[in-house]
Motif scaffolding. Structure first.
Motif, PDB file in Angstrom:
ATOM      1  N   TRP A  29       0.840  -1.209   0.000  1.00 18.89           N
ATOM      2  CA  TRP A  29       0.000   0.000   0.000  1.00 18.89           C
ATOM      3  C   TRP A  29       0.869   1.251   0.000  1.00 18.89           C
ATOM      4  N   LEU A  30       1.887   1.261   0.855  1.00 12.11           N
ATOM      5  CA  LEU A  30       2.779   2.414   0.924  1.00 12.11           C
ATOM      6  C   LEU A  30       3.502   2.629  -0.404  1.00 12.11           C
ATOM      7  N   ALA A  31       3.952   1.545  -1.012  1.00 12.05           N
ATOM      8  CA  ALA A  31       4.674   1.659  -2.280  1.00 12.05           C
ATOM      9  C   ALA A  31       3.736   2.060  -3.413  1.00 12.05           C
ATOM     10  N   ALA A  32       2.535   1.481  -3.432  1.00 10.46           N
ATOM     11  CA  ALA A  32       1.581   1.741  -4.515  1.00 10.46           C
ATOM     12  C   ALA A  32       1.082   3.177  -4.490  1.00 10.46           C
ATOM     13  N   LEU A  33       0.837   3.707  -3.298  1.00 10.79           N
ATOM     14  CA  LEU A  33       0.279   5.048  -3.189  1.00 10.79           C
ATOM     15  C   LEU A  33       1.315   6.107  -2.850  1.00 10.79           C
ATOM     16  N   GLY A  34       2.378   5.700  -2.159  1.00 10.98           N
ATOM     17  CA  GLY A  34       3.344   6.678  -1.681  1.00 10.98           C
ATOM     18  C   GLY A  34       4.402   7.074  -2.685  1.00 10.98           C
ATOM     19  N   ALA A  35       4.689   6.192  -3.646  1.00  5.49           N
ATOM     20  CA  ALA A  35       5.719   6.512  -4.646  1.00  5.49           C
ATOM     21  C   ALA A  35       5.324   7.780  -5.403  1.00  5.49           C
ATOM     22  N   GLY A  36       6.240   8.731  -5.446  1.00  9.79           N
ATOM     23  CA  GLY A  36       5.943  10.002  -6.093  1.00  9.79           C
ATOM     24  C   GLY A  36       5.516  11.075  -5.113  1.00  9.79           C
ATOM     25  N   GLU A  92      11.478   7.488   3.545  1.00  8.81           N
ATOM     26  CA  GLU A  92      10.325   7.613   4.440  1.00  8.81           C
ATOM     27  C   GLU A  92       9.517   6.317   4.476  1.00  8.81           C
ATOM     28  N   ILE A  93       9.353   5.707   3.314  1.00 11.06           N
ATOM     29  CA  ILE A  93       8.612   4.445   3.240  1.00 11.06           C
ATOM     30  C   ILE A  93       9.347   3.352   4.013  1.00 11.06           C
ATOM     31  N   LEU A  94      10.652   3.245   3.792  1.00  8.44           N
ATOM     32  CA  LEU A  94      11.427   2.194   4.445  1.00  8.44           C
ATOM     33  C   LEU A  94      11.502   2.403   5.950  1.00  8.44           C
ATOM     34  N   GLU A  95      11.628   3.644   6.373  1.00 10.33           N
ATOM     35  CA  GLU A  95      11.676   3.919   7.807  1.00 10.33           C
ATOM     36  C   GLU A  95      10.329   3.600   8.465  1.00 10.33           C
ATOM     37  N   GLY A  96       9.244   3.847   7.729  1.00 18.67           N
ATOM     38  CA  GLY A  96       7.921   3.534   8.257  1.00 18.67           C
ATOM     39  C   GLY A  96       7.718   2.051   8.477  1.00 18.67           C
ATOM     40  N   VAL A  97       8.121   1.234   7.502  1.00 17.85           N
ATOM     41  CA  VAL A  97       7.935  -0.209   7.654  1.00 17.85           C
ATOM     42  C   VAL A  97       8.923  -0.780   8.665  1.00 17.85           C
ATOM     43  N   ALA A  98      10.081  -0.127   8.813  1.00 18.36           N
ATOM     44  CA  ALA A  98      11.020  -0.557   9.852  1.00 18.36           C
ATOM     45  C   ALA A  98      10.418  -0.307  11.233  1.00 18.36           C
ATOM     46  N   ARG A  99       9.743   0.839  11.396  1.00 16.53           N
ATOM     47  CA  ARG A  99       9.053   1.115  12.657  1.00 16.53           C
ATOM     48  C   ARG A  99       7.958   0.090  12.914  1.00 16.53           C
ATOM     49  N   GLU A 153       0.968   3.768  11.610  1.00 12.11           N
ATOM     50  CA  GLU A 153       1.695   3.983  10.356  1.00 12.11           C
ATOM     51  C   GLU A 153       0.752   4.415   9.244  1.00 12.11           C
ATOM     52  N   GLU A 154      -0.447   3.822   9.199  1.00 18.29           N
ATOM     53  CA  GLU A 154      -1.402   4.221   8.166  1.00 18.29           C
ATOM     54  C   GLU A 154      -1.763   5.696   8.302  1.00 18.29           C
ATOM     55  N   GLN A 155      -2.140   6.117   9.506  1.00 22.02           N
ATOM     56  CA  GLN A 155      -2.543   7.507   9.720  1.00 22.02           C
ATOM     57  C   GLN A 155      -1.376   8.463   9.474  1.00 22.02           C
ATOM     58  N   THR A 156      -0.187   8.066   9.895  1.00 22.32           N
ATOM     59  CA  THR A 156       0.992   8.899   9.680  1.00 22.32           C
ATOM     60  C   THR A 156       1.235   9.126   8.200  1.00 22.32           C
ATOM     61  N   PHE A 157       1.171   8.060   7.418  1.00 22.23           N
ATOM     62  CA  PHE A 157       1.472   8.187   5.995  1.00 22.23           C
ATOM     63  C   PHE A 157       0.338   8.829   5.213  1.00 22.23           C
ATOM     64  N   ILE A 158      -0.904   8.629   5.626  1.00 21.17           N
ATOM     65  CA  ILE A 158      -2.003   9.340   4.976  1.00 21.17           C
ATOM     66  C   ILE A 158      -1.822  10.844   5.163  1.00 21.17           C
ATOM     67  N   ALA A 159      -1.441  11.244   6.391  1.00 18.57           N
ATOM     68  CA  ALA A 159      -1.210  12.661   6.668  1.00 18.57           C
ATOM     69  C   ALA A 159      -0.065  13.194   5.805  1.00 18.57           C
ATOM     70  N   LYS A 160       1.018  12.411   5.682  1.00 13.41           N
ATOM     71  CA  LYS A 160       2.169  12.850   4.890  1.00 13.41           C
ATOM     72  C   LYS A 160       1.822  12.933   3.408  1.00 13.41           C
ATOM     73  N   LYS A 217      18.884  -2.012   5.260  1.00 16.31           N
ATOM     74  CA  LYS A 217      17.815  -1.634   6.167  1.00 16.31           C
ATOM     75  C   LYS A 217      18.127  -0.299   6.819  1.00 16.31           C
ATOM     76  N   PRO A 218      17.171   0.640   6.797  1.00 10.00           N
ATOM     77  CA  PRO A 218      17.426   1.923   7.440  1.00 10.00           C
ATOM     78  C   PRO A 218      17.450   1.773   8.946  1.00 10.00           C
ATOM     79  N   LYS A 219      18.089   2.708   9.595  1.00  8.81           N
ATOM     80  CA  LYS A 219      18.159   2.677  11.048  1.00  8.81           C
ATOM     81  C   LYS A 219      16.777   2.870  11.649  1.00  8.81           C
ATOM     82  N   ALA A 220      16.356   1.944  12.483  1.00  9.70           N
ATOM     83  CA  ALA A 220      15.029   2.015  13.087  1.00  9.70           C
ATOM     84  C   ALA A 220      15.008   3.095  14.164  1.00  9.70           C
ATOM     85  N   LEU A 221      13.823   3.674  14.371  1.00 10.67           N
ATOM     86  CA  LEU A 221      13.685   4.681  15.409  1.00 10.67           C
ATOM     87  C   LEU A 221      13.742   4.039  16.785  1.00 10.67           C
TER      88      LEU A 221
END
Length: 205
Positions: A55-62, A68-75, A85-92, A180-184
């Motif tokens: 979902w993040l890749a399909a809608l977030g690309a562009g 940001e996508i990788l850090e989100g899924v790492a979290r 994560e859904e609400q965070t990325f919808i807002a972004k 893998k990005p550094k996790a928060l």
């Protein structure tokens, strides 16, 4: 399921609607692949995790940076908080669309093949914990992603996954490869959750 701009008629598809659309198109074999992948990967391979990555890749690309996508899924792999994560990325994504609209800039057209590739990257970060991608994983991922990205030909999806598997294998000999990005930290995640609660309060007022 989603057009090249992400979403439908300019709107952002929420995760529940995305899951419904994928589920409606899944065959028994597709559903079995999601189940078998979870058996192989355990908790980290839950279908909801895989689908959120897609979902993040399909809608977030562009709209979102790859980081940001990788850090989100790492979290997500740490916090197990899909709603956050859904609400965070919808807002972004909404904010990014609004900024482009004010600037008179169109959302860039990102080919579905590129979105599928970003989904593979996200799934690896979320579900594999730096483990190698084995042949059985390639088969299951090919089936799952073909269900999510039906306009991308299956041989192309398989090529993308095998390329990722090769890159992961080579990374064991090259520590500079950004697997893998550094996790928060837990404190940073809690701070972001407070920000999300503040955002929700503002939306209801």
């Amino acid at each position: 399921i989603a057009n090249d701009e992400g979403g439908l008629a300019g709107d952002i598809i929420d995760f529940a609607e995305f899951r419904r659309r994928v589920g409606n198109k899944c065959t028994i074999n597709d559903s079995r692949a999601f189940f078998d992948f979870q058996v192989r990967r355990g908790k980290a391979g839950e279908p909801l995790y895989v689908l959120l990555c897609c979902w993040l890749a399909a809608l977030g690309a562009g709209l979102l940076k790859s980081e940001e996508i990788l850090e989100g899924v790492a979290r997500l792999s740490i916090s197990d908080d899909i709603e956050f994560e859904e609400q965070t990325f919808i807002a972004k994504m909404t904010e990014a669309k609004e900024k482009r609209a004010k600037a008179g800039a169109e959302v860039p057209r990102i080919p579905m093949e590129v979105r599928a590739e970003k989904a593979v990257d996200a799934i690896y970060v979320c579900c594999f914990d730096n483990d190698p991608i084995e042949e059985d994983d390639v088969t299951l991922l090919t089936t799952m992603l073909s269900a999510v990205f039906p306009t991308v030909k299956q041989p192309e999806i398989e090529r993308i996954i095998k390329k990722k598997a090769q890159n992961v294998a080579e990374s064991s000999e090259n520590e500079e490869y950004p697997v893998k990005p550094k996790a928060l930290t837990k404190e940073a995640i809690q701070l972001q959750m407070k920000d999300l609660q503040f955002l929700k309060q503002n939306n209801t007022e």
